[in-house]
Write a protein that holds these residues in place. Structure first.
Motif, mmCIF file in Angstrom:
data_model
loop_
_atom_site.group_PDB
_atom_site.id
_atom_site.type_symbol
_atom_site.label_atom_id
_atom_site.label_comp_id
_atom_site.label_asym_id
_atom_site.label_seq_id
_atom_site.Cartn_x
_atom_site.Cartn_y
_atom_site.Cartn_z
ATOM 1 N N PHE A 1 -4.149 -1.924 2.547
ATOM 2 C CA PHE A 1 -4.716 -0.661 2.079
ATOM 3 C C PHE A 1 -5.530 -0.017 3.199
ATOM 4 O O PHE A 1 -5.456 1.202 3.405
ATOM 5 C CB PHE A 1 -5.597 -0.902 0.850
ATOM 6 N N ALA A 2 -6.322 -0.815 3.888
ATOM 7 C CA ALA A 2 -7.139 -0.300 4.985
ATOM 8 C C ALA A 2 -6.261 0.245 6.106
ATOM 9 O O ALA A 2 -6.582 1.282 6.717
ATOM 10 C CB ALA A 2 -8.058 -1.402 5.514
ATOM 11 N N TRP A 3 -5.136 -0.412 6.383
ATOM 12 C CA TRP A 3 -4.222 0.051 7.425
ATOM 13 C C TRP A 3 -3.626 1.404 7.050
ATOM 14 O O TRP A 3 -3.547 2.314 7.887
ATOM 15 C CB TRP A 3 -3.113 -0.978 7.632
ATOM 16 N N VAL A 4 -3.190 1.552 5.783
ATOM 17 C CA VAL A 4 -2.625 2.822 5.315
ATOM 18 C C VAL A 4 -3.675 3.927 5.396
ATOM 19 O O VAL A 4 -3.388 5.052 5.833
ATOM 20 C CB VAL A 4 -2.109 2.672 3.868
ATOM 21 N N LEU A 5 -4.907 3.622 5.004
ATOM 22 C CA LEU A 5 -5.976 4.609 5.036
ATOM 23 C C LEU A 5 -6.311 5.021 6.468
ATOM 24 O O LEU A 5 -6.511 6.209 6.758
ATOM 25 C CB LEU A 5 -7.216 4.049 4.340
ATOM 26 N N ALA A 6 -6.351 4.065 7.374
ATOM 27 C CA ALA A 6 -6.707 4.357 8.762
ATOM 28 C C ALA A 6 -5.615 5.148 9.467
ATOM 29 O O ALA A 6 -5.904 6.052 10.259
ATOM 30 C CB ALA A 6 -6.983 3.059 9.509
ATOM 31 N N ASN A 7 -4.356 4.835 9.175
ATOM 32 C CA ASN A 7 -3.243 5.494 9.854
ATOM 33 C C ASN A 7 -2.711 6.703 9.093
ATOM 34 O O ASN A 7 -1.833 7.417 9.593
ATOM 35 C CB ASN A 7 -2.100 4.492 10.073
ATOM 36 N N CYS B 1 0.823 4.147 -0.671
ATOM 37 C CA CYS B 1 0.933 5.536 -0.226
ATOM 38 C C CYS B 1 -0.445 6.136 0.024
ATOM 39 O O CYS B 1 -1.398 5.846 -0.709
ATOM 40 C CB CYS B 1 1.662 6.388 -1.273
ATOM 41 N N TYR B 2 -0.505 6.999 1.023
ATOM 42 C CA TYR B 2 -1.742 7.723 1.322
ATOM 43 C C TYR B 2 -1.691 9.098 0.659
ATOM 44 O O TYR B 2 -0.721 9.845 0.829
ATOM 45 C CB TYR B 2 -1.929 7.883 2.826
ATOM 46 N N ILE B 3 -2.725 9.445 -0.114
ATOM 47 C CA ILE B 3 -2.815 10.743 -0.782
ATOM 48 C C ILE B 3 -3.766 11.612 0.033
ATOM 49 O O ILE B 3 -4.989 11.455 -0.054
ATOM 50 C CB ILE B 3 -3.301 10.590 -2.231
ATOM 51 N N GLU B 4 -3.193 12.513 0.798
ATOM 52 C CA GLU B 4 -3.997 13.284 1.756
ATOM 53 C C GLU B 4 -4.987 14.199 1.061
ATOM 54 O O GLU B 4 -6.138 14.333 1.499
ATOM 55 C CB GLU B 4 -3.063 14.101 2.650
ATOM 56 N N MET C 1 -7.212 9.281 -0.718
ATOM 57 C CA MET C 1 -7.136 8.056 -1.504
ATOM 58 C C MET C 1 -5.858 7.302 -1.171
ATOM 59 O O MET C 1 -4.960 7.828 -0.501
ATOM 60 C CB MET C 1 -7.180 8.363 -3.005
ATOM 61 N N VAL C 2 -5.786 6.077 -1.643
ATOM 62 C CA VAL C 2 -4.613 5.240 -1.421
ATOM 63 C C VAL C 2 -4.104 4.743 -2.774
ATOM 64 O O VAL C 2 -4.888 4.241 -3.594
ATOM 65 C CB VAL C 2 -4.933 4.036 -0.510
ATOM 66 N N LEU C 3 -2.811 4.907 -2.992
ATOM 67 C CA LEU C 3 -2.175 4.498 -4.242
ATOM 68 C C LEU C 3 -1.165 3.395 -3.946
ATOM 69 O O LEU C 3 -0.334 3.539 -3.048
ATOM 70 C CB LEU C 3 -1.471 5.682 -4.903
ATOM 71 N N ALA C 4 -1.259 2.304 -4.703
ATOM 72 C CA ALA C 4 -0.331 1.177 -4.524
ATOM 73 C C ALA C 4 0.501 0.992 -5.790
ATOM 74 O O ALA C 4 -0.039 0.979 -6.901
ATOM 75 C CB ALA C 4 -1.091 -0.099 -4.214
ATOM 76 N N ILE C 5 1.807 0.878 -5.601
ATOM 77 C CA ILE C 5 2.728 0.554 -6.696
ATOM 78 C C ILE C 5 3.237 -0.858 -6.420
ATOM 79 O O ILE C 5 3.901 -1.114 -5.421
ATOM 80 C CB ILE C 5 3.889 1.555 -6.757
ATOM 81 N N ILE C 6 2.896 -1.780 -7.326
ATOM 82 C CA ILE C 6 3.133 -3.205 -7.094
ATOM 83 C C ILE C 6 4.168 -3.717 -8.096
ATOM 84 O O ILE C 6 3.945 -3.674 -9.313
ATOM 85 C CB ILE C 6 1.818 -3.995 -7.236
ATOM 86 N N GLN C 7 5.272 -4.201 -7.578
ATOM 87 C CA GLN C 7 6.352 -4.727 -8.424
ATOM 88 C C GLN C 7 6.314 -6.251 -8.415
ATOM 89 O O GLN C 7 6.292 -6.879 -7.348
ATOM 90 C CB GLN C 7 7.705 -4.232 -7.915
ATOM 91 N N ASP C 8 6.303 -6.834 -9.585
ATOM 92 C CA ASP C 8 6.293 -8.286 -9.721
ATOM 93 C C ASP C 8 7.719 -8.817 -9.553
ATOM 94 O O ASP C 8 8.597 -8.570 -10.388
ATOM 95 C CB ASP C 8 5.737 -8.669 -11.102
ATOM 96 N N ILE C 9 7.971 -9.533 -8.454
ATOM 97 C CA ILE C 9 9.307 -10.082 -8.191
ATOM 98 C C ILE C 9 9.257 -11.612 -8.183
ATOM 99 O O ILE C 9 10.083 -12.250 -7.537
ATOM 100 C CB ILE C 9 9.869 -9.549 -6.860
ATOM 101 N N THR C 10 8.296 -12.175 -8.908
ATOM 102 C CA THR C 10 8.133 -13.630 -8.923
ATOM 103 C C THR C 10 9.395 -14.319 -9.425
ATOM 104 O O THR C 10 9.886 -15.274 -8.804
ATOM 105 C CB THR C 10 6.928 -14.019 -9.796
#
Length: 310
Positions: free
Chosen positions: A203-209, A232-235, A239-248
């Motif tokens: 998340f920090a990497w997406v926000l910084a870049n 995703c970065y919301i300009e 903010m930063v939005l994460a969509i997390i898919q459970d593929i366990t």
């Protein structure tokens, strides 16, 4: 009376019987025709007034000439007017409340009276709906809340986890799927650093870049969880939005297939090795048998030759 608001006040006063006049001139434009849309905006008030008076004078002269012609021809230009009142049925209080309730205005406090629908109050708009002159959906606050509720409904019921963090990597929103994935509750983590729930380095990497990170596989051994994440970065909101898919489960199946594949390869190699050993043993036995047969035949030939010589 000039100006829409003043005209409406006059009509209300007429309705209540507070006005004794008989003839009224109501002009929608404030200031009347002097400020009407046909007047050039760059002209002064005096110029606009002179233009209006000139128009009236010319028009009166023309109308007077036409009246003389009509009178000479024996044409009656008189007119009579009769009141044709439209007495629309007024809705009852319960009918108004029913219409207001249908657009989410269940209490007087929720009647904002913002005027965005074109009516001065929510009750006036409800009366217009009752008379078929307006639609219930002609309410911006109601449509906005409806759109937001539908968006929240979709977010809450999607199977993918969704986490929204601000520029300080504090959790702003987390949906039910993400709560279940990481065994947390929204009330406990909302407003707290993301690092208290999961690793926040991506998340920090997406926000910084100020860029996006797509389809990255991330494991959470503590939660026995394997995920595929798009961050995703919301300009506009920083903010930063994460969509997390459970593929366990998919990952378990993939690993199981990999294990079966490796075992199959090992078994196939064992069979090949065993066949090679058998072939070598058979070849060895055949070689020994051939050598013994050769020796016996040579001895037999020598014996036969010896007898022939005698």
């Amino acid at each position: 009376m000039d100006g829409i608001e003043n005209c409406m006040e006059l009509l209300d006063a007429l309705d209540m019987g507070n006005v004794s006049g008989r003839i009224f001139e109501m002009m929608a434009c404030r200031g009347g025709c002097i400020n009407g849309p046909s007047m050039p905006s760059d002209s002064s008030l005096y110029e606009r007034r002179e233009r209006l008076l000139s128009f009236i004078e010319n028009n009166q002269q023309q109308q007077g000439y036409e009246n003389i012609k009509a009178s000479a021809a024996g044409i009656d230009l008189s007119r009579s007017f009769e009141p044709k009142a439209f007495n629309a049925p007024r809705p009852t209080e319960s009918e108004i409340r029913e219409i207001l309730t249908s657009i989410g205005k269940t209490t007087p406090e929720k009647e904002l009276n913002c005027g965005a629908c074109g009516y001065p109050s929510c009750r006036k708009k409800a009366e217009a709906v009752y008379h078929g002159m307006a639609e219930p959906d002609m309410c911006i606050p109601y449509m906005r809340s409806r759109a937001e509720s539908l968006a929240n409904l979709i977010i809450d019921h999607t199977l993918n986890g969704i986490i929204l963090v601000d520029s300080n990597l504090n959790i702003k929103e987390i949906n039910k799927a993400a709560e279940k994935m990481f065994d947390v509750e929204k009330e406990q983590v909302q407003g707290k650093p993301l690092s208290t729930v999961i690793d926040d380095r991506d998340f920090a990497w997406v926000l910084a870049n100020k860029t996006n990170l797509q389809d990255k596989k991330v494991n959470y051994p503590r939660n026995s969880l394997t995920t595929l994440q798009t961050i995703c970065y919301i300009e506009e909101e920083d903010m930063v939005l994460a969509i997390i898919q459970d593929i366990t489960e998919q990952e378990k199946q993939r690993m199981e297939l990999e294990r079966v594949r490796e075992e199959t390869l090992e078994k196939a190699q064992e069979v090949i090795n065993r066949q090679m050993r058998v072939a070598q043993e058979i070849a060895g036995l055949l070689g020994e048998t051939t050598a013994e047969s050769k020796m016996l035949l040579l001895k037999l030939i020598e014996l036969v030759k010896g007898r022939e010589e005698k």
